[in-house]
Structure formats: C-alpha cells, structure tokens
Design a protein around this motif. Structure first.
Motif, PDB file in Angstrom:
ATOM      1  N   UNK A   1      -6.957 -22.251  31.222  1.00 51.95           N
ATOM      2  CA  UNK A   1      -6.231 -23.109  30.310  1.00 51.95           C
ATOM      3  C   UNK A   1      -7.191 -24.044  29.596  1.00 51.95           C
TER       4      UNK A   1
ATOM      5  N   UNK B   1      -6.424 -27.571  27.992  1.00 47.55           N
ATOM      6  CA  UNK B   1      -5.362 -28.516  27.696  1.00 47.55           C
ATOM      7  C   UNK B   1      -5.902 -29.669  26.880  1.00 47.55           C
TER       8      UNK B   1
ATOM      9  N   UNK C   1      -1.627 -40.072  39.486  1.00 43.19           N
ATOM     10  CA  UNK C   1      -1.122 -38.768  39.049  1.00 43.19           C
ATOM     11  C   UNK C   1      -1.433 -37.665  40.060  1.00 43.19           C
TER      12      UNK C   1
ATOM     13  N   UNK D   1      -0.266 -36.602  42.754  1.00 46.41           N
ATOM     14  CA  UNK D   1       0.813 -35.761  43.293  1.00 46.41           C
ATOM     15  C   UNK D   1       1.290 -34.727  42.294  1.00 46.41           C
ATOM     16  N   UNK D   2       0.961 -34.914  41.021  1.00 46.51           N
ATOM     17  CA  UNK D   2       1.455 -33.993  39.999  1.00 46.51           C
ATOM     18  C   UNK D   2       0.376 -33.075  39.471  1.00 46.51           C
ATOM     19  N   UNK D   3      -0.806 -33.105  40.090  1.00 44.00           N
ATOM     20  CA  UNK D   3      -1.884 -32.285  39.547  1.00 44.00           C
ATOM     21  C   UNK D   3      -1.576 -30.807  39.779  1.00 44.00           C
ATOM     22  N   UNK D   4      -2.136 -29.984  38.900  1.00 42.83           N
ATOM     23  CA  UNK D   4      -1.763 -28.570  38.872  1.00 42.83           C
ATOM     24  C   UNK D   4      -2.666 -27.688  39.696  1.00 42.83           C
ATOM     25  N   UNK D   5      -3.934 -28.005  39.821  1.00 45.63           N
ATOM     26  CA  UNK D   5      -4.857 -27.112  40.517  1.00 45.63           C
ATOM     27  C   UNK D   5      -5.653 -27.890  41.525  1.00 45.63           C
TER      28      UNK D   5
ATOM     29  N   UNK E   1     -11.484 -22.547  40.202  1.00 49.33           N
ATOM     30  CA  UNK E   1     -10.360 -22.201  39.344  1.00 49.33           C
ATOM     31  C   UNK E   1      -9.491 -21.188  40.070  1.00 49.33           C
TER      32      UNK E   1
ATOM     33  N   UNK F   1       0.740 -22.471  38.675  1.00 52.68           N
ATOM     34  CA  UNK F   1       2.024 -22.136  38.057  1.00 52.68           C
ATOM     35  C   UNK F   1       1.875 -22.171  36.546  1.00 52.68           C
TER      36      UNK F   1
ATOM     37  N   UNK G   1       2.194 -22.937  32.836  1.00 46.93           N
ATOM     38  CA  UNK G   1       2.555 -24.116  32.065  1.00 46.93           C
ATOM     39  C   UNK G   1       3.307 -23.694  30.813  1.00 46.93           C
TER      40      UNK G   1
END
Lengths: 275, 582
Positions: free
Chosen positions: B26, B28, B39, B41-45, B50, B54, B56
């Motif tokens: 990605x 971004x 933030x 708790x909301x991180x993606x990886x 790498x 999920x 995006x």
C-alpha cells in the motif's frame, strides 16, 4: 521553520495589551513591583508594628503611639514585588506537527513572556530538559519522548507556566512535581492542534511520528476516531488531575490566533485577566 | 449487451490482481502526528516486516478496480443494443482474370467506400475460391481491412463464388451490406448483394500446355498456346538460365498453336515466356528436368532361389532400379521370410512352405484381382503354378480353386506381398506375366521413393514431398520457400504438401537449409485466360436490408466513453496517490 517572527511579534503586540497575568493573592518574590511580596517593604499597605531598634528609619516611627505610651514603635509596610516568571516550553518536535500548532506555540510563549514583563518581572523562557531560550528563535526539534525539568535552576516563589501538548505516554506527575516545586503559582497550558483534538475520518493514513519518525498505518474511520477521542480524553484528564491536584491551573488550548486562544481558553481558565 | 471479444474476460483477471497488490503493498497518504501511541490500537500491520493485512477500502482501490473492470469491458467490445454501426462486407473475386486491370479498379472502389464509412464502421473482406477465405475481419477496423486489401493477389482458376457469398451472408448478419467485386457480369445476380464488375474485354494469349518429355539423345519441349480475342500470332521465348534457346512467333489459325522444341542434353530449368499481354500470370511456364526416381531393391533371397526366380534378369530389364544392401534404405525387399518393415516399404515374401512339403501344380483357371496395381496386365494364360499347400495371410489377389497363390498383407508400416510359388517346377517364371508382375511391383514401390512427387504443379494444386524418414536425415525438418521468399514450415508426417499461390520456382529446403527439391508452379486455366467476356457494370441488390430503419449509429461511441471513464479513473487514482498530508 518558516521565518514568520515578524508577524508573530505583531500578533503578540496586538493582543498582549488587552490582558495581563492573573496572579491572585499569592505572595511572590521578586524585584520591586506591583505585587505583594512575601516580606516587609515600602509600599503604602500597612503590615505590622514592632519596637524601635537603633538604626530604624525615624520616618517610620509611629509618633501617635509614642504619645500614648511613650514607647518608640515603628510601622511596617508590605513589600511590593514583581514576581519572577519562568515560562517552561516543551520544545519537542510534537509541538510543531502542523504549521498552525507551531505558530500557536511560538505566539503563546512570546505572549506569556510579554505579559510577565509587563508586570515588571524578570521573565525567562526555559526549555524542558534544556536551558534558556531566545524568544526570537524558538524552534521545536527535540525528541521529547521523556522530557525533564529545565537544566537551569528554577527561582522559588515565582510564577511558572508550562507550555506543552502533554502527549506523553508515561505518567506526567513526576515531571509536573519537579516543575511546580517552590513555585508560588503554576499553570499548565496544553496546546493541541484542532486535528489532534478532533481528527476527521479521512480513511487510510500513514501517521508519521513527529519526534521519532515511526510510522503507523491506520484506517481512520468513525470507529477509530471515536476510540482515539476516548483515549485522548483519558490522557488529558490524567494531566489535568495531576496539575490541579498539586495546586496548579490547567488550561487546554486549541491552536488558533492569540486573541482567540486568550479569549476562549486562557481568560475563562483564570490564567489571564483583562488589563 | 453483447461482448464481442473474449479477451475482455481475461482482462478481468486484473481486478483480483489489484486486490492482491493492495493486500500486500500500500502507499497511503501521510500525516505528521504527535502522540502516535493513541492510535496504536487501530494500526493495520505489525511493526516487523510487510505482511498481509485486511483490505483497505481506499478510493485508490475502488478507482483501480473500476478502471480495470471498465478496461476489460472496453477490450470486450461492448455493444449496448440499439442500432448497430455500419458493416460493409466485400467479397473479392479471386480469379486470376482480375489481374487484367480489374483488381486495381476493384481495390480503389473498396478503398473509397471504406474511407467514406466514417467512425465506428467495420469492414469484412472475403476472397472467393473453392475454399473462401477471410482476408480481414470479421468486422475489422477500416485500417486493418485496407492493409489486408493491399496484400490481395487474385491467382485462382475459374471457380464458383457461391461459397464465398454464403459465408458473406453469415458474417454480415442482419445489418451487413454485401458487395461482390468481380470482373464480369454475373450469370444470376444475387438479390441480397451489390455486384460491381470492373473488367474489360481484352485479347490475351496463354500457355496452355508445357511438357518436357524424354526422347532419344535428349529431351523435347511440347508447347501449346491459346489465343483469345483478335490475335493473329503468338510470340514466345524459350530460355535456360540466362541463355535464350529459342525465340519464335507462331500463327494462331484456330486460336491455338503447337510447338515442339528440342532441348540440348543436360539442359536444366527451362523457362517459356510469351510476349507481354493483358494477363501476365498465364504467360510464363517453368519446366524442371525430369526427376530421377530410382527404386532401391534389397535382395535377401538365397542365391539358389534367386537363380530359380530369374530375378537378376527381370530387374535388370526394369529401368530405375538399383540394388541396396542396407534394408532400411530400400523401398522393395525380397526375402523368403517376413521381417520388420519401415513406413512405405514393400516386402515380397517367397513362401511355398517347407522344401519337402506337399506341392500342387495349378493349371488354372486362376482368379485374379485385375484392379490391383500389382496385377495390371497379368493374364496367367497357359501358366502352370507349382505351389505349396499353405494358407497366405492378407487379401487374396490370385487364387486357384481354394488355394491362395498371391496375397497382399497391409501392415501399419508398409505392405507385404505373399507369393506361394515353388520355382523348381512350373512355367510361371518363364511366362510373360512374370516380368509384368515385377514391373508392377517396382513401379508401385517407386511411388515411395523420397522426394517431390511431381516437380511441376498448377497453381491451386497441392505440391507434395515424400520424406525418407531416416533418423538424422536432411528431410526431418522441411521448409517450403515461395518465389517471393515466403517460408512455410512443413507439418510432421511422411508426406507433406502445400498449395502454391505464386507462380514460379518453389524450393523445398531441408534441415541446415539444404535444397532437397524444386517444384515449378504455373497458372493454366483457359477459362480465366479468355478475357473476351469481361465487362464493367453494377447490379444493385433487389432485396432490402433486413435491419429496421436506415439510421446507423457510431458503434464506437460506447468504447470511446469507456476509454474516457478509464482515463478519468486513472487520473483520479494518480491524484489520490500523489496527494500528501498538509
């Protein structure tokens, strides 16, 4: 850092005359000024009587009392001082995550310095974990992950104002106690960018930490924004409790123009009063 | 909606590919921030490496998927119904007479109609012939059709254009407009086609026959010329290489003239040219030296049996025979017991049974399969045939009573001739039928000699080359090279062939580029050489088009809109990806 010192000075000069620091009735130490000091002085305000001792100024002998009791007594008056003021500035890079926040930090630091100087006080800008700062070349580049008190000794019985964003992952109480120790009046101004106060749900983002450069990819949707808001609220409340619990004043400011910040946050919180 | 190209389905694979790319890689939009721990708790990886995360739902993902889907739709050639774009179907008469000026005029007329077609129109070009062919299309773009038109060379003999018109009707569908371009008036103009004739009646001379025949002391060239129209004489030149052997002019009293030309011994390729006239394709003939096809005979018989059969005398009397000691290289094997055969080989087995077995002397009458090539001319009159009492495998060719005397066994890799004959007695070996039988067997085996089956063919006929099929031989890989340099690789198989479409000398090249044979191809069709009935004219269709209404719509509008939307998606995606945090 943008070279906007001229416009910052103009903005401060335009707003600083409308307010002054609200210091209350606390007794300070400092050089001669308009605030009540902690000792005897030469102001018009009566403080106490005591027996005359040789060497006392005969102009302070209370002759009416001598006429009644034939004992020499002298009148003591309250000392009037201008309190020492130390503005403690968090110079970590997190204070400059956006140009607006950086400008607000510089404006606030300079304005606090000017308000103190208008009281005739000896005011200083000190960096957290550092020494004295030059008001004209304020920069926010430090790592700031675990800030400490200024390296320069703080003056007792003076006014101390801490300007920070308070976004520390650890307990702020030890630092606050070190900053508040011996101060007659302490205030903590938490400066946050409007996006930090209420981020928008703008989808996937890569957040880059302003201090460490660490990256964090997040999906900033409504759920994540709400969760962030709750965590920020808990953090602010912990900071407020630590400040207020130690007798200080806590005020949260959203980065904006100086007039708006003074009118909407500093004045209602009691840190400023109309001049 | 219809999808005209299956390529679009393949292009749809781009959509899952984009999703996979977004899962693993990605890019971004970035934003500087303080308090990154808020933030966490909301991180993606994960921090390390790498890994798949999920998906995006970024605008970039949707834009790219939309662009891929629309691109697939664009490749599929969508049509959303309604009026179709104009479809012109041209049927080009591929007969050789079109070369007499009509081809150029027909091509110009087609180019003019295609150029006036406008955007969105499509063109189909067909060529007539015994097997009609599609030159461009179906429903090709005008540019492709014009490019194919430039390569059109009519070379075929007289044929029926009906199959090509039938194919045109199928390809045109309900709304195609069929135009048949020819050079003469149609016998029965088709009702649903426009017929345009571009021919002109012209006199023309042609080579009708050109043969190279062996004669004592050399060869002779037998030529026959035809004159069509007002021609009093025909002039021709015979040459070999750069050397002109003969130039002569013959009168054409009845429209025909014959000539016999003696060729010096050792003459190689001979070329016969007529004086230039309206149709050049029938003015030249190439004649190659007669091919030498020698049958290799491998004799595995015992010496005594060979002497009894008088085979040395018989084979010596047959021309084009040589002895071969290596059995796999022979076309004809003589033996007293069957062995393994290679493809194309013929094995003659003399098998009267055990030497001390019972024998029968057969005086006839004999039952003979006279249609078999081995028995052409075999009579067996007055023959006494001494044979053993045994059964022969295969199909019986000669029998006496219930006893089969000669049979043919067809194998996967050749043929076997079984001969139940005891040559110690009887008179078959001394009868006239004996050399006739062997001559038939040898000539049959001669067909299996490797090389070109015929070194002269007419355009439209198949030229064949027979491989030796020996391991490592030069003919394991064969390429046919036309006079214009066009190369065609031969398919696998013992006998390979191609249909020449260009007059001249075609070469057969083997592995390493060695020349294995030459084959001369020329055009010969008196019906096409006769240009007297050609004419110019037009015969419009009498039946109306089957589509409703006359309005036609630009069929490419959907594709243009799709292309525009794809470009907008890609631009928006680019803008999104290159946008940075303020």
């Amino acid at each position: 850092m943008p070279d906007d010192s001229g416009s910052v000075r103009l903005e401060v000069a335009a707003a600083v005359g409308r307010y002054r620091l609200a210091l209350g009735s606390v007794r300070f130490r400092g050089r001669s000024g308009a605030r009540r000091g902690r000792s005897v002085g030469s102001s018009m305000e009566f403080l106490d009587f005591r027996d005359y001792v040789p060497g006392d100024d005969l102009r302070h002998v209370d002759w009416r009392s001598y006429a009644r009791s034939e004992q020499l007594r002298v009148r003591l008056h309250q000392e009037e001082v201008a309190p020492h003021t130390d503005v403690l500035v968090d110079t970590s890079a997190s204070m400059a995550t956006t140009p607006g926040k950086e400008r607000a930090a510089r404006v606030l630091a300079l304005a606090l310095l000017h308000w103190a100087q208008r009281e005739g006080a000896a005011a200083r800008l000190l960096a957290l974990g550092g020494g004295r700062l030059d008001a004209g070349s304020l920069s926010f580049v430090e790592a700031g992950d675990r800030p400490g008190p200024p390296a320069t000794p703080l003056r007792p019985n003076g006014v101390r104002v801490l300007l920070t964003d308070g976004l520390w992952p650890h307990d702020p109480l030890p630092l606050l106690r070190q900053c508040m120790a011996g101060a007659a009046r302490f205030a903590c101004v938490q400066l946050l960018d409007p996006w930090e106060l209420a981020p928008t749900a703008e989808g996937a983002l890569t957040l880059v930490d302003a201090e460490s450069g660490a990256r964090c990819e997040v999906q900033l949707d409504a759920r994540a924004v709400a969760a962030y808001g709750q965590r920020l609220q808990r953090l602010v409340e912990a900071l407020r409790a630590a400040v207020v619990g130690e007798g200080g004043t806590f005020v949260q400011v959203a980065a904006a123009g100086l007039g708006e910040m003074a009118a909407r946050a500093l004045l209602p919180a009691g840190l400023l009063e109309p001049a | 909606m219809t999808l005209l190209q299956p390529l679009g389905l393949l292009a749809l694979l781009a959509v899952p590919a984009i999703v996979v790319l977004h899962l693993f890689r990605r890019q971004l939009r970035q934003r500087r921030a303080a308090g990154l721990f808020l933030f966490a708790a909301d991180r993606l990886i994960a921090d390390a490496g790498r890994t798949r995360t999920r998906l995006l739902h970024t605008p970039s993902l949707w834009l790219e998927c939309l662009a891929a889907t629309l691109l697939a739709l664009w490749l599929a050639g969508p049509s959303f119904g309604g009026a179709r774009a104009r479809h012109l179907v041209f049927v080009l008469d591929d007969s050789a007479s079109m070369q007499a000026g009509a081809q150029a005029r027909a091509a110009a007329a087609v180019r003019q109609q295609v150029s006036a077609l406008g955007g969105g129109g499509v063109v189909t070009l067909l060529r007539t012939g015994p097997r009609p062919a599609v030159l461009a299309g179906p429903a090709a773009r005008p540019g492709d059709a014009l490019a194919a038109l430039a390569g059109w060379r009519p070379v075929q003999r007289r044929h029926d254009p009906g199959p090509a018109l039938d194919l045109a009707r199928e390809l045109a569908g309900d709304d195609g407009e069929i135009t048949f371009c020819t050079d003469g008036e149609p016998v029965v103009p088709p009702a649903d086609c426009d017929v345009l004739a571009f021919g002109a009646a012209l006199p023309n001379a042609a080579i009708l026959t050109a043969q190279r025949l062996p004669r004592a002391g050399g060869e002779e060239l037998h030529l026959r010329f035809g004159g069509f129209g007002r021609l009093d004489a025909v002039a021709f030149t015979v040459s070999s290489g750069e050397q002109a052997l003969l130039t002569r002019e013959l009168p054409l009293p009845d429209g025909f003239a014959d000539a016999v030309v003696a060729l010096p011994p050792g003459t190689r390729t001979v070329r016969v040219d007529l004086r230039a006239d309206a149709l050049p394709i029938d003015d030249t003939a190439w004649l190659l030296p007669l091919p030498e096809r020698v049958v290799a005979v491998c004799d595995l018989l015992p010496a005594e049996l060979r002497r009894q059969l008088a085979l040395d005398r018989v084979l010596a009397a047959i021309p084009g025979v040589r002895h071969e000691v290596d059995a796999p290289r022979a076309q004809l094997l003589l033996t007293d017991r069957p062995g393994a055969l290679r493809p194309g080989q013929c094995e003659v087995v003399l098998a009267p049974g055990a030497p001390d077995g019972e024998r029968d002397a057969w005086r006839g009458p004999f039952v003979i399969d006279r249609t078999h090539p081995w028995l052409l001319g075999v009579q067996l009159q007055g023959v006494v045939w001494l044979a053993g009492r045994r059964e022969l495998p295969g199909n019986v060719l000669v029998a006496a009573g219930a006893q089969a005397l000669l049979s043919e066994e067809v194998l996967d890799a050749g043929r076997r001739l079984w001969l139940d004959l005891d040559a110690r007695a009887g008179n078959l070996v001394r009868a006239p039928d004996w050399p006739v039988l062997w001559a038939n067997v040898v000539e049959r085996a001669r067909l299996e000699v490797a090389g070109a089956e015929a070194n002269e063919v007419l355009l439209g006929e198949e030229a064949r080359y027979r491989r030796a099929l020996l391991a490592g031989g030069p003919d394991t890989e064969i390429t046919f090279v036309a006079p214009d340099g066009t190369r065609v690789a031969a398919a696998p198989g013992r006998v390979v062939g191609f249909v020449p479409t260009t007059p001249g000398l075609h070469r057969v090249l083997g592995r390493d580029g060695t020349e294995l044979a030459q084959i001369a191809a020329r055009f010969c069709d008196p019906a096409e050489s006769d240009l007297r009935d050609l004419t110019t004219g037009s015969w419009p269709r009498t039946a109306p088009l089957r589509r409703a209404g006359a309005a036609v719509r630009d069929d490419g509008s959907e594709r243009r809109w799709l292309a525009l939307v794809v470009l907008l998606c890609l631009a928006a995606d680019w803008w999104w990806l290159h946008r940075r945090s303020p």
